[in-house]
Design an enzyme around this catalytic site. Sequence first.
Site, PDB file in Angstrom:
ATOM      1  N   LYS A 206       0.836  -1.202   0.000  1.00  0.00           N
ATOM      2  CA  LYS A 206       0.000   0.000   0.000  1.00  0.00           C
ATOM      3  C   LYS A 206       0.876   1.259   0.000  1.00  0.00           C
ATOM      4  O   LYS A 206       0.683   2.162  -0.790  1.00  0.00           O
ATOM      5  CB  LYS A 206      -0.917  -0.017   1.221  1.00  0.00           C
ATOM      6  CG  LYS A 206      -1.790   1.213   1.308  1.00  0.00           C
ATOM      7  CD  LYS A 206      -2.699   1.181   2.507  1.00  0.00           C
ATOM      8  CE  LYS A 206      -3.437   2.512   2.626  1.00  0.00           C
ATOM      9  NZ  LYS A 206      -4.278   2.606   3.799  1.00  0.00           N
ATOM     10  N   GLU A 212      10.673  -4.316   4.354  1.00  0.00           N
ATOM     11  CA  GLU A 212      10.806  -5.709   3.912  1.00  0.00           C
ATOM     12  C   GLU A 212      10.490  -5.830   2.425  1.00  0.00           C
ATOM     13  O   GLU A 212      11.220  -6.446   1.646  1.00  0.00           O
ATOM     14  CB  GLU A 212       9.851  -6.625   4.702  1.00  0.00           C
ATOM     15  CG  GLU A 212      10.195  -6.804   6.164  1.00  0.00           C
ATOM     16  CD  GLU A 212       9.658  -5.686   7.056  1.00  0.00           C
ATOM     17  OE1 GLU A 212       9.237  -4.637   6.522  1.00  0.00           O
ATOM     18  OE2 GLU A 212       9.701  -5.862   8.293  1.00  0.00           O
ATOM     19  N   GLY A 275      -4.478  -1.780   5.151  1.00  0.00           N
ATOM     20  CA  GLY A 275      -3.668  -2.883   4.631  1.00  0.00           C
ATOM     21  C   GLY A 275      -4.291  -4.245   4.907  1.00  0.00           C
ATOM     22  O   GLY A 275      -4.356  -5.112   4.039  1.00  0.00           O
ATOM     23  N   ARG A 276      -4.783  -4.447   6.132  1.00  0.00           N
ATOM     24  CA  ARG A 276      -5.325  -5.768   6.495  1.00  0.00           C
ATOM     25  C   ARG A 276      -6.735  -5.981   5.955  1.00  0.00           C
ATOM     26  O   ARG A 276      -7.352  -7.013   6.226  1.00  0.00           O
ATOM     27  CB  ARG A 276      -5.270  -5.964   8.009  1.00  0.00           C
ATOM     28  CG  ARG A 276      -5.915  -4.843   8.803  1.00  0.00           C
ATOM     29  CD  ARG A 276      -5.550  -4.904  10.276  1.00  0.00           C
ATOM     30  NE  ARG A 276      -6.035  -3.745  11.018  1.00  0.00           N
ATOM     31  CZ  ARG A 276      -5.396  -2.592  11.122  1.00  0.00           C
ATOM     32  NH1 ARG A 276      -4.235  -2.425  10.498  1.00  0.00           N
ATOM     33  NH2 ARG A 276      -5.893  -1.600  11.821  1.00  0.00           N
ATOM     34  N   GLU A 361      -4.081  -6.522  15.051  1.00  0.00           N
ATOM     35  CA  GLU A 361      -3.615  -5.208  14.591  1.00  0.00           C
ATOM     36  C   GLU A 361      -4.771  -4.201  14.653  1.00  0.00           C
ATOM     37  O   GLU A 361      -4.572  -3.018  14.891  1.00  0.00           O
ATOM     38  CB  GLU A 361      -3.045  -5.298  13.168  1.00  0.00           C
ATOM     39  CG  GLU A 361      -2.159  -4.120  12.808  1.00  0.00           C
ATOM     40  CD  GLU A 361      -1.437  -4.287  11.468  1.00  0.00           C
ATOM     41  OE1 GLU A 361      -2.079  -4.116  10.425  1.00  0.00           O
ATOM     42  OE2 GLU A 361      -0.226  -4.572  11.465  1.00  0.00           O
ATOM     43  N   HIS A 392      -3.073 -32.977  17.818  1.00  0.00           N
ATOM     44  CA  HIS A 392      -1.959 -33.829  18.262  1.00  0.00           C
ATOM     45  C   HIS A 392      -0.803 -33.005  18.810  1.00  0.00           C
ATOM     46  O   HIS A 392       0.319 -33.505  18.916  1.00  0.00           O
ATOM     47  CB  HIS A 392      -1.491 -34.714  17.102  1.00  0.00           C
ATOM     48  CG  HIS A 392      -2.553 -35.673  16.673  1.00  0.00           C
ATOM     49  ND1 HIS A 392      -2.760 -36.881  17.291  1.00  0.00           N
ATOM     50  CD2 HIS A 392      -3.527 -35.559  15.740  1.00  0.00           C
ATOM     51  CE1 HIS A 392      -3.794 -37.490  16.735  1.00  0.00           C
ATOM     52  NE2 HIS A 392      -4.288 -36.700  15.786  1.00  0.00           N
ATOM     53  N   LYS A 501       9.979  -0.155  13.673  1.00  0.00           N
ATOM     54  CA  LYS A 501      10.516   0.138  12.335  1.00  0.00           C
ATOM     55  C   LYS A 501      11.535   1.268  12.426  1.00  0.00           C
ATOM     56  O   LYS A 501      12.609   1.221  11.815  1.00  0.00           O
ATOM     57  CB  LYS A 501       9.386   0.578  11.399  1.00  0.00           C
ATOM     58  CG  LYS A 501       8.360  -0.489  11.091  1.00  0.00           C
ATOM     59  CD  LYS A 501       7.326   0.064  10.121  1.00  0.00           C
ATOM     60  CE  LYS A 501       6.163  -0.880   9.915  1.00  0.00           C
ATOM     61  NZ  LYS A 501       5.125  -0.351   9.052  1.00  0.00           N
TER      62      LYS A 501
HETATM   63  O1  F6P Z   1       3.549  -2.844   9.704  1.00  0.00           O
HETATM   64  C1  F6P Z   1       2.186  -3.045   9.618  1.00  0.00           C
HETATM   65  C2  F6P Z   1       1.648  -2.778   8.235  1.00  0.00           C
HETATM   66  O2  F6P Z   1       1.543  -1.422   8.022  1.00  0.00           O
HETATM   67  C3  F6P Z   1       0.320  -3.473   8.011  1.00  0.00           C
HETATM   68  O3  F6P Z   1      -0.742  -2.748   8.484  1.00  0.00           O
HETATM   69  C4  F6P Z   1       0.329  -3.673   6.536  1.00  0.00           C
HETATM   70  O4  F6P Z   1      -0.584  -4.661   6.131  1.00  0.00           O
HETATM   71  C5  F6P Z   1       1.762  -4.086   6.313  1.00  0.00           C
HETATM   72  O5  F6P Z   1       2.500  -3.314   7.230  1.00  0.00           O
HETATM   73  C6  F6P Z   1       2.266  -3.872   4.917  1.00  0.00           C
HETATM   74  O6  F6P Z   1       2.158  -2.534   4.529  1.00  0.00           O
HETATM   75  P1  F6P Z   1       2.285  -2.105   3.024  1.00  0.00           P
HETATM   76  O7  F6P Z   1       1.186  -2.738   2.258  1.00  0.00           O
HETATM   77  O8  F6P Z   1       2.190  -0.617   3.030  1.00  0.00           O
HETATM   78  O9  F6P Z   1       3.631  -2.575   2.524  1.00  0.00           O
END
Ligand code: F6P
Length: 532
Positions: A206, A212, A275-276, A361, A392, A501
Amino acid sequence: MTTLTSRCDRAPAWSLLQDLYERRGRALDLREAFAQDAGRFQRFSLQAPQVFADLSKNLVDVEINDALTELARQCELEAQRDAMFAGEQVNRTEGRAAMHWLLRYPRGAASALPASLRPVLAEVHTVLDAMLAYAEAVRTDPDITDVVNIGIGGSDLGPLLAVQALDPYVDHRKRYHFVSSVDGHELSAVLRSLRPERTLFLVASKTFTTMETMTNACTARDWFLGKIGYLGEPRNPADVARYMERHFCALTSNAAAAAEFGATRTFPFWDWVGGRYSMWSSIGLMIAIAVGAERFRALLAGAHAMDQHFREAPLEQNLPVRMALLDIWHRNFHGFGSRNIAPYHSGLSRLPAYLQQLAMESNGKRVDMAGETLPYATAPVVWGEPAANGQHAYFQMLHQGSDVIPMEFVAVKHALHELPGHHVKLLANALAQAQAFMQGRQTEDRHRHMPGNRPSSFLLLESLTPESLGALIALYEHRVFAAGALWGINSFDQFGVELGKVLALDIEPRLASGDASGLDGSTAGLLARLRS
Ligand code: F6P
């Protein structure tokens, strides 16, 4: 706009519930409740679109259930819900609407929307059509054999869950990879298996700033350009753009950052999609490539049906509301600190992880909308694994451990495989476990004694299809929102993830330089150890 007095502890029903808990809730015995009420299953079960829910094995009776409904009414839950569906800025701390529901809203029903949302819906469908046309083009392109989704959190878990859940519908002539962690072992293992000229990378983010994802995307881009001989100067910019167009696609609300990265094909979405809550947007491109445009539309249709249910069903019959009220009852009156998700379907193996992000979250907050510290607990720990395996492993603790952990069974009536004997065994286990949690085992042998009376909900889908998956996920989205609204918190921000972060940005150069100035003793000690 809803008021700040809609917090659950300020509603008159709150003290009534406290009283009911002391008088009956605490000691309620499910075995007795069933023995005394032949209609209990009917009374506490509900059919919502695509999802049947048996809530009868929860620690409620009619009076408690009614008081919970009254709590929802007094907290103006309906008004809060309507505000979300009217496109109001319910995400107040970020000054944004939360309109993931609009992503699955049918074009043909635009006239039922507030006038201000109609152009937004038109834009949603323009992007959806373009994205699905592209998905079909990729699907029918035999030269693309591998698709790699690079994203994390909401930009990973939804597509991953759906591609696994809809496996019988997936076109297996291609391979679908998901890379989320910055741990290079993950990306390098995927890159090892790829041929660059046959690979499409989807960079799903987003913000297009997530460390990452950007690290993985840049590494993948440089790997790709290196393999085809275009890494480094001098490059022919037109050729590079052509390759990027064919092999990289950005899914983002930050088009400028995507262009900066070098993406020449971008499918956008909007800041009003959390995002979620984003798998319904262009973040779902991987799903559409895997199962096709028509099935992606069916996924949206299933979710929309659940949206309508949440919007229109009375509180008494409203499944997301009923589940949210049980969440409040479990967390704030019984004090249960965790909830186990028990999917009895291997296709739903990522459901617990998906729900962890969605619920924790969204509702892992300790202040209300006004910033006031809450005097009660909010989101419990949500966890789980495919339950046939969990049985199990950790079910022992769930049956006989010292903590009571409400269970959430998710089962599917019809299997989409033809292996004889398997599915009936799987379903028998789901039923038996739910039964065992409630009944327990009474015996003089203290080691074999099982207390029982452990609450569970049982969700049942007819079949795991795009429609039912869409409905199931939308059910959870609305349940999380409803619980958050009752708790008086903003379910749509996530400021808590930011500090780590920022600190990582500070620490990264220190790992190279060894500079430990200003660090606490433990971090400095670990830094030194990592450098030695
Ligand atoms: O670090 C949390 C977050 O902001 C989530 O809410 C989101 O889904 C994820 O990181 C990834 O964010 P983006 O889609 O901006 O890379």
